[in-house]
Design an enzyme around this catalytic site. Structure first.
Site, PDB file in Angstrom:
ATOM      1  N   ASP A 201      46.304 -31.944 111.818  1.00 33.67           N
ATOM      2  CA  ASP A 201      47.455 -31.182 111.334  1.00 33.67           C
ATOM      3  C   ASP A 201      47.854 -30.163 112.399  1.00 33.67           C
ATOM      4  O   ASP A 201      47.323 -30.167 113.512  1.00 33.67           O
ATOM      5  CB  ASP A 201      47.136 -30.481 110.006  1.00 33.67           C
ATOM      6  CG  ASP A 201      48.362 -30.381 109.092  1.00 33.67           C
ATOM      7  OD1 ASP A 201      49.407 -29.898 109.575  1.00 33.67           O
ATOM      8  OD2 ASP A 201      48.286 -30.779 107.923  1.00 33.67           O
ATOM      9  N   ASP A 226      50.195 -32.760 117.450  1.00 31.61           N
ATOM     10  CA  ASP A 226      51.548 -33.049 116.992  1.00 31.61           C
ATOM     11  C   ASP A 226      51.534 -34.484 116.493  1.00 31.61           C
ATOM     12  O   ASP A 226      51.524 -35.432 117.282  1.00 31.61           O
ATOM     13  CB  ASP A 226      52.547 -32.884 118.133  1.00 31.61           C
ATOM     14  CG  ASP A 226      53.983 -33.160 117.703  1.00 31.61           C
ATOM     15  OD1 ASP A 226      54.197 -33.649 116.574  1.00 31.61           O
ATOM     16  OD2 ASP A 226      54.896 -32.905 118.505  1.00 31.61           O
ATOM     17  N   HIS A 245      57.781 -38.710 102.760  1.00 32.63           N
ATOM     18  CA  HIS A 245      59.006 -38.337 102.041  1.00 32.63           C
ATOM     19  C   HIS A 245      59.515 -36.938 102.405  1.00 32.63           C
ATOM     20  O   HIS A 245      60.576 -36.532 101.949  1.00 32.63           O
ATOM     21  CB  HIS A 245      58.830 -38.488 100.524  1.00 32.63           C
ATOM     22  CG  HIS A 245      57.918 -37.478  99.885  1.00 32.63           C
ATOM     23  ND1 HIS A 245      56.968 -37.835  98.969  1.00 32.63           N
ATOM     24  CD2 HIS A 245      57.811 -36.135  99.999  1.00 32.63           C
ATOM     25  CE1 HIS A 245      56.324 -36.771  98.541  1.00 32.63           C
ATOM     26  NE2 HIS A 245      56.825 -35.716  99.152  1.00 32.63           N
TER      27      HIS A 245
END
Length: 336
Positions: A201, A226, A245
């Site tokens: 992360d 990244d 999403h």
């Protein structure tokens, strides 16, 4: 003490006042009123002393939330938490306290940009705050910590369902891409003693998460990267939970290309995508929230849409199922 019945208020005014009640709920959660009241009625004066607030105004806050059922008023200006709202407590096994603060705070504030979203399709969050969600979080560590805690609350039921509903036999290394504070991986490792996990992360998230206590911490590591550029890790299973999403189609393509490149470095590696799929009844409200809060073009998936996105990235779906938590699991492998 007489309480106002909701039928006394016209539906139009109830709806128009929704933001007021959301903000009241967020403040009550921040003050820890749910934990201080518990099952037994507590006098407002005592709650005010414990929270450093004015008794008269705190009483108005509690009566406001009693109107919508969060607290139950008793005699002599006493209040207790209504049973249906027990997850507002920080120590509840299915606590949603942090998510309520995030939803009624930052996310609701982003809806001040809704008119721009409706007019142009662009992020309402950026309209209000001048940047998108994740850069904003990186620049505001306190809010980023709240966000991580809120995502962890939402993640726990999914983690338990995945641990029980997927066969991890023969799997050694699991990589959670965009895995936040490691809640999902920690639950998997606790349930599956043979597994090791790497959570990838943002650097600020990994720094904070690495210093926290985790079950099976000896098998859980954090790797800042990244995720749209390169995943500098290998594994037998890669996880993407509630990640795709949040992004535009272009960003989804970049992310899946990064994941695919990592997958092909290990023979037999698979990608597990966990997404909540929304039906026609609930889909529009969630889609609107995604458009407002997340990046330009973000919206929830229908099953066929997600299959198409994955296939287009060279990650065709081999198997899919709905987990006990309601999330859908799509298992993918890179095509030749």
């Amino acid at each position: 003490m007489r309480t106002i019945d909701e039928s006394d208020v016209p539906p139009l005014l109830r709806l128009a006042s929704g933001g007021q009640f959301a903000k009241a709920l967020a403040v009550a959660a921040r003050l820890g009123l749910a934990d201080l009241t518990g099952d037994s009625p507590v006098p407002v004066a005592e709650l005010a002393r414990a929270t450093g607030t004015r008794p008269d105004v705190l009483g108005e806050l509690l009566r406001t939330l009693a109107f919508v059922g969060v607290f139950e008023p008793g005699p002599a200006d006493h209040f207790r938490l209504a049973a249906a709202f027990a997850p507002l407590r920080a120590d509840h096994p299915h606590s949603l306290r942090n998510f309520c603060v995030l939803q009624a705070g930052l996310y609701t504030d982003a809806f001040n940009g809704l008119q721009a979203t409706v007019a142009t399709g662009s992020s309402g969050f950026r309209e209000v705050f001048g940047t998108e969600l994740y850069p904003y979080l990186a620049a505001h560590p306190g809010t980023e910590g709240l966000f991580d805690a809120a995502m962890a609350e939402l993640c726990r039921p999914t983690a338990a369902a995945l641990a029980a509903g997927y066969d991890f036999r023969g799997v050694r290394d699991v990589v959670d891409v965009g895995g936040g504070d490691g809640t999902l991986l920690a639950a998997l490792l606790a349930a599956q003693p043979a597994l090791r996990g790497v959570c990838v992360d943002r650097p600020s998230v990994c720094r904070r998460a690495a210093g926290a206590h985790h079950p099976a911490a000896d098998r859980l590591t954090f790797r800042p990267a990244d995720i749209f550029d390169e995943l500098p890790v290998t594994g037998d299973r890669f996880l993407l939970k509630n990640v795709l999403h949040d992004w535009s189609a272009a960003s989804q393509s970049r992310l899946l290309a990064s994941v695919r490149a990592a997958l092909v470095r290990t023979a037999g590696a698979r990608l597990l995508v966990l997404e909540p799929l929304f039906d026609q009844e609930h889909g529009p409200a969630h889609a609107l929230a995604q458009r407002v809060v997340c990046a330009d073009g973000a919206r929830p998936f229908l099953a066929d849409e997600l299959r198409g996105v994955l296939a287009g990235a060279g990650l065709p779906v081999l198997d899919s199922r709905q987990l006990a938590c309601g999330h859908h699991l799509f298992e993918c492998a890179p095509s030749d």
